[in-house]
Design an enzyme around this catalytic site. Structure first.
Site, PDB file in Angstrom:
ATOM      1  N   CYS A 188      38.057  37.693 -24.719  1.00  0.00           N
ATOM      2  CA  CYS A 188      38.941  36.444 -24.554  1.00  0.00           C
ATOM      3  C   CYS A 188      38.999  35.821 -23.148  1.00  0.00           C
ATOM      4  O   CYS A 188      39.442  36.851 -22.006  1.00  0.00           O
ATOM      5  CB  CYS A 188      40.474  36.824 -24.874  1.00  0.00           C
ATOM      6  SG  CYS A 188      41.349  35.198 -24.974  1.00  0.00           S
ATOM      7  N   GLY A 189      38.670  34.976 -22.721  1.00  0.00           N
ATOM      8  CA  GLY A 189      38.867  34.296 -21.263  1.00  0.00           C
ATOM      9  C   GLY A 189      39.829  33.189 -21.093  1.00  0.00           C
ATOM     10  O   GLY A 189      40.133  32.527 -19.975  1.00  0.00           O
TER      11      GLY A 189
END
Length: 281
Positions: A121-122
């Site tokens: 997840c960014g």
């Protein structure tokens, strides 16, 4: 300076565990052996004493990771705005203490972002939809030939020692215009591997306009944005690109290549050559 996670040491990123080996599909026999696993630890990024993000990261090359993250997330605009950087052990993980300019710290506080990082997840912790897709800068794409892409791809595996031992890490490589790999960083997280590469390049005064980045993952929006944010003009991914990644590559005029496999690759976006090159190429 020798610090935990401060240098590229594969052994510092590995652990040995006893596992049960099962063979066959109908209750076959099992035996025990040791397996090598990639470490994944919480790493806090602390700016001028204020904790900003906790990322799950392979504990190697953490100084480069912190610098690369700071650049690719727009926390600092140039490495010289980071005055000091030190990695240390904490009770539940590691912390990177960064000292940045007062101007950049004020801008960071204004963003009011608190990220909780995960391997895939960014955008965790983004507070508003407007923060999810930030403006992307335009870059200058190199004149990259198909042979260079294939040459770099053929070399990637031999430059990934953690992946060879564990099968659990991503790699991000910097390649010159001919496709020779110059630098590789690895991490359990694809974003982290690219940030480590960005930090390593920044310490060496790069990236240069003629090279390109090769990643062992898909080309997501974040991977395109991180590349463009530091002036990387071409990104080659082993897996597919997302639709938003292609849109962002077009907005940045970044050369985006995906599904890079032996003998073939897909060009999702190739910037138009300047008029002078088209006339005389």
């Amino acid at each position: 300076m020798t610090t935990p996670g401060g240098a590229s040491r594969p052994q510092a990123a590995l652990a040995r565990y006893s596992v049960e080996v099962r063979r066959g599909t109908s209750g076959g026999y099992g035996d025990a052996q040791e397996d090598t696993l990639a470490l994944e630890v919480p790493v806090a990024l602390v700016y001028n004493g204020v904790s900003h993000a906790v990322m799950m990261t392979t504990p190697a090359d953490l100084e480069e990771f912190a610098l690369g993250f700071s650049l690719s997330e727009g926390i600092i605009d140039h490495p010289r705005e980071c005055y000091d950087l030190e990695v240390g052990e904490e009770t539940h993980g590691l912390a990177v203490q960064l000292t940045i300019s007062s101007q950049r710290l004020a801008a960071l506080k204004a963003r009011r972002r608190s990220l909780a990082g995960r391997t895939g997840c960014g955008l965790c912790g983004t507070e508003a939809l407007a923060q999810a897709i930030r403006p992307i800068p335009r870059v200058t794409a190199p004149a990259l030939g198909d042979a260079a892409i294939q040459r770099a791809l053929a070399q990637l595996a031999e430059h990934q020692p953690l992946q060879a031992l564990t099968g659990a890490t991503h790699g991000a490589a910097w390649c010159d215009a001919s496709g020779q790999i110059q630098l590789v960083r690895e991490d359990v997280g694809r974003h982290n591997a690219l940030d480590k590469l960005i930090g390593a390049l920044a310490r060496r005064g790069g990236p240069t306009a003629e090279g390109f980045a090769l990643i062992s993952s898909r080309a997501s929006y974040e991977m395109v944005h991180k590349s463009a944010s530091v002036g990387i003009g071409a990104l080659v991914a082993v897996s597919a690109a997302t639709a938003l990644a292609v849109e962002q590559a077009r907005a940045a005029d970044l050369l985006l290549v995906g599904f890079a496999r032996p003998g073939r690759h897909l060009i999702y976006h190739r910037p138009a050559a300047p008029a002078a090159i088209r006339a005389h190429g």
